[in-house]
Scaffold this active site. Structure first.
Site, mmCIF file in Angstrom:
data_model
loop_
_atom_site.group_PDB
_atom_site.id
_atom_site.type_symbol
_atom_site.label_atom_id
_atom_site.label_comp_id
_atom_site.label_asym_id
_atom_site.label_seq_id
_atom_site.Cartn_x
_atom_site.Cartn_y
_atom_site.Cartn_z
ATOM 1 N N TRP A 6 8.758 7.203 -1.948
ATOM 2 C CA TRP A 6 8.841 5.751 -1.750
ATOM 3 C C TRP A 6 10.119 5.599 -0.912
ATOM 4 O O TRP A 6 11.217 5.801 -1.436
ATOM 5 C CB TRP A 6 9.061 5.040 -3.058
ATOM 6 C CG TRP A 6 7.978 4.654 -3.997
ATOM 7 C CD1 TRP A 6 7.848 3.411 -4.556
ATOM 8 C CD2 TRP A 6 6.930 5.443 -4.590
ATOM 9 N NE1 TRP A 6 6.766 3.407 -5.433
ATOM 10 C CE2 TRP A 6 6.191 4.633 -5.467
ATOM 11 C CE3 TRP A 6 6.524 6.785 -4.445
ATOM 12 C CZ2 TRP A 6 5.093 5.087 -6.198
ATOM 13 C CZ3 TRP A 6 5.431 7.233 -5.171
ATOM 14 C CH2 TRP A 6 4.732 6.392 -6.024
ATOM 15 N N TYR A 66 12.618 3.391 0.919
ATOM 16 C CA TYR A 66 13.014 2.006 1.088
ATOM 17 C C TYR A 66 14.456 1.904 1.588
ATOM 18 O O TYR A 66 15.388 2.252 0.866
ATOM 19 C CB TYR A 66 12.856 1.247 -0.242
ATOM 20 C CG TYR A 66 11.419 1.123 -0.724
ATOM 21 C CD1 TYR A 66 10.361 1.087 0.185
ATOM 22 C CD2 TYR A 66 11.113 1.026 -2.076
ATOM 23 C CE1 TYR A 66 9.039 0.968 -0.247
ATOM 24 C CE2 TYR A 66 9.793 0.906 -2.516
ATOM 25 C CZ TYR A 66 8.766 0.876 -1.593
ATOM 26 O OH TYR A 66 7.460 0.766 -2.019
ATOM 27 N N ASP A 85 4.356 0.785 -11.435
ATOM 28 C CA ASP A 85 5.697 1.107 -11.924
ATOM 29 C C ASP A 85 6.586 -0.138 -11.874
ATOM 30 O O ASP A 85 7.792 -0.060 -12.078
ATOM 31 C CB ASP A 85 6.331 2.237 -11.099
ATOM 32 C CG ASP A 85 6.436 1.902 -9.620
ATOM 33 O OD1 ASP A 85 5.667 1.045 -9.130
ATOM 34 O OD2 ASP A 85 7.287 2.499 -8.941
ATOM 35 N N LYS A 107 5.616 6.406 1.389
ATOM 36 C CA LYS A 107 5.140 5.046 1.066
ATOM 37 C C LYS A 107 6.200 4.091 1.587
ATOM 38 O O LYS A 107 7.365 4.178 1.201
ATOM 39 C CB LYS A 107 4.997 4.956 -0.447
ATOM 40 C CG LYS A 107 4.765 3.585 -1.053
ATOM 41 C CD LYS A 107 4.219 3.775 -2.457
ATOM 42 C CE LYS A 107 4.580 2.742 -3.483
ATOM 43 N NZ LYS A 107 3.924 1.477 -3.376
HETATM 44 P P1 FBP Z 1 3.479 -3.655 -4.899
HETATM 45 O O1 FBP Z 1 2.229 -3.371 -4.111
HETATM 46 O O2 FBP Z 1 3.160 -4.426 -6.137
HETATM 47 O O3 FBP Z 1 4.539 -4.285 -4.046
HETATM 48 O O4 FBP Z 1 4.021 -2.250 -5.402
HETATM 49 C C1 FBP Z 1 4.580 -1.329 -4.503
HETATM 50 C C2 FBP Z 1 5.914 -0.832 -4.993
HETATM 51 O O5 FBP Z 1 6.390 0.201 -4.162
HETATM 52 C C3 FBP Z 1 5.911 -0.343 -6.434
HETATM 53 O O6 FBP Z 1 5.455 0.971 -6.531
HETATM 54 C C4 FBP Z 1 7.344 -0.563 -6.826
HETATM 55 O O7 FBP Z 1 7.502 -0.841 -8.165
HETATM 56 C C5 FBP Z 1 7.740 -1.768 -6.053
HETATM 57 O O8 FBP Z 1 6.875 -1.876 -4.953
HETATM 58 C C6 FBP Z 1 9.165 -1.714 -5.609
HETATM 59 O O9 FBP Z 1 9.402 -2.795 -4.764
HETATM 60 P P2 FBP Z 1 10.851 -3.380 -4.489
HETATM 61 O O10 FBP Z 1 11.827 -2.224 -4.503
HETATM 62 O O11 FBP Z 1 10.732 -4.034 -3.152
HETATM 63 O O12 FBP Z 1 11.103 -4.349 -5.571
#
Ligand code: FBP
Length: 258
Positions: free
Chosen positions: A138, A140, A20, A171
């Site tokens: 996800w 974050y 993504d 995740k």
């Molecule tokens: P990667 O393994 O390439 O880092 O992907 C994990 C991921 O969670 C993707 O699904 C998402 O696009 C990206 O990292 C988002 O990362 P960030 O918000 O740190 O840019």
């Protein structure tokens, strides 16, 4: 209905391919090969990944065949600055029609828009669980109020919130400390923790991290760039699976790349 995790967790662990980044980062992550979604789908198929996570547009135009599909339901670009918010872009019904085995949703915990993302997530989670679909968050930590998005406390809080909100899988990023990760995983309770990959790093370092992550009790990986930016992604998949499902050491796993 009890969410059906068995399609994604065939050996009790999982290796999910994430694609993504085109929305989240733009084509800056891509080269001539991996800019083509079909290249990634072939990696997911031939590399026997447990699932492929994509946005709706990719799933509509590039059928994934037998690869279990995780449909990402929200997303944003990195062009907008300020407090992050990731709007819903696809419904659970659309995901079901596209054959999804699970749905994914990003929450920027700590953002000024956290409440909005919680309530969006809550609706998605209810609908998905009514249809027996697992929900992957996800998670974050982001925004002005987050001083250190990778601190033990912040990540453990994020993991706990995933459990409290009803996510089946969370995740998260790894901060490089296996002891911290053990606590983070404990904080997530019965919500399974999978680790995101991040920017591409030297393969032996990456495999060592993967080994540490699995020894700390993670349920697997949901990664993109460290696989599909690698010159031989299928060999990388074999190396990762050797660690994740066959308890091989990084030294044994690296042989797949030689
Ligand atoms: P990667 O393994 O390439 O880092 O992907 C994990 C991921 O969670 C993707 O699904 C998402 O696009 C990206 O990292 C988002 O990362 P960030 O918000 O740190 O840019």
């Amino acid at each position: 209905m009890k969410p059906k995790l068995s399609r994604i967790f065939t050996s009790g662990k999982t290796l999910i391919l994430a694609y993504d980044q085109g929305l989240e980062h733009g084509p800056t992550d891509f080269n001539d090969k991996n800019v083509d979604p079909q290249y990634i789908i072939d990696i997911a198929k031939k590399g026997k990944f447990n699932a492929l996570a994509v946005q709706k547009g990719i799933a509509e135009k590039y059928p994934v065949g037998k690869v279990p599909l995780i449909l990402k339901l929200n997303g944003k670009t990195r062009l907008v600055k300020g407090e992050p918010y990731s709007p819903i872009l696809c419904t659970v019904n659309e995901a079901v029609k596209l054959g999804a085995s699970a749905v994914g949703y990003t929450i920027y915990i700590g953002s000024a828009y956290e409440a909005k993302m919680f309530s969006d997530f809550e609706q998605i989670e209810r609908e998905a669980h009514n249809k027996g679909l697992p929900v992957i968050v996800w998670m974050y930590p982001r925004g002005k109020s987050i001083k250190n998005e990778l601190s033990r406390e912040t990540l453990a809080y994020a993991a706990r919130v995933s459990l409290e909100l009803g996510a089946d899988i969370v995740k998260m990023k790894y901060n490089g400390n296996p002891n911290d990760l053990r606590w983070i995983i404990k904080s997530a309770g019965k919500t399974k923790v999978v680790i995101a990959g991040g920017t591409q790093v030297e393969p032996s370092r990456f495999l060592k991290e993967v080994s540490d992550v699995m020894k700390s009790g993670a349920a697997g990986l949901a990664i993109g760039r460290n696989v599909w930016q690698h010159p031989t992604p299928l060999k990388m998949a074999q190396a990762l699976k050797a660690i994740i499902s066959q308890n091989k050491t990084p030294a044994q796993a690296i042989k797949f790349l030689q």
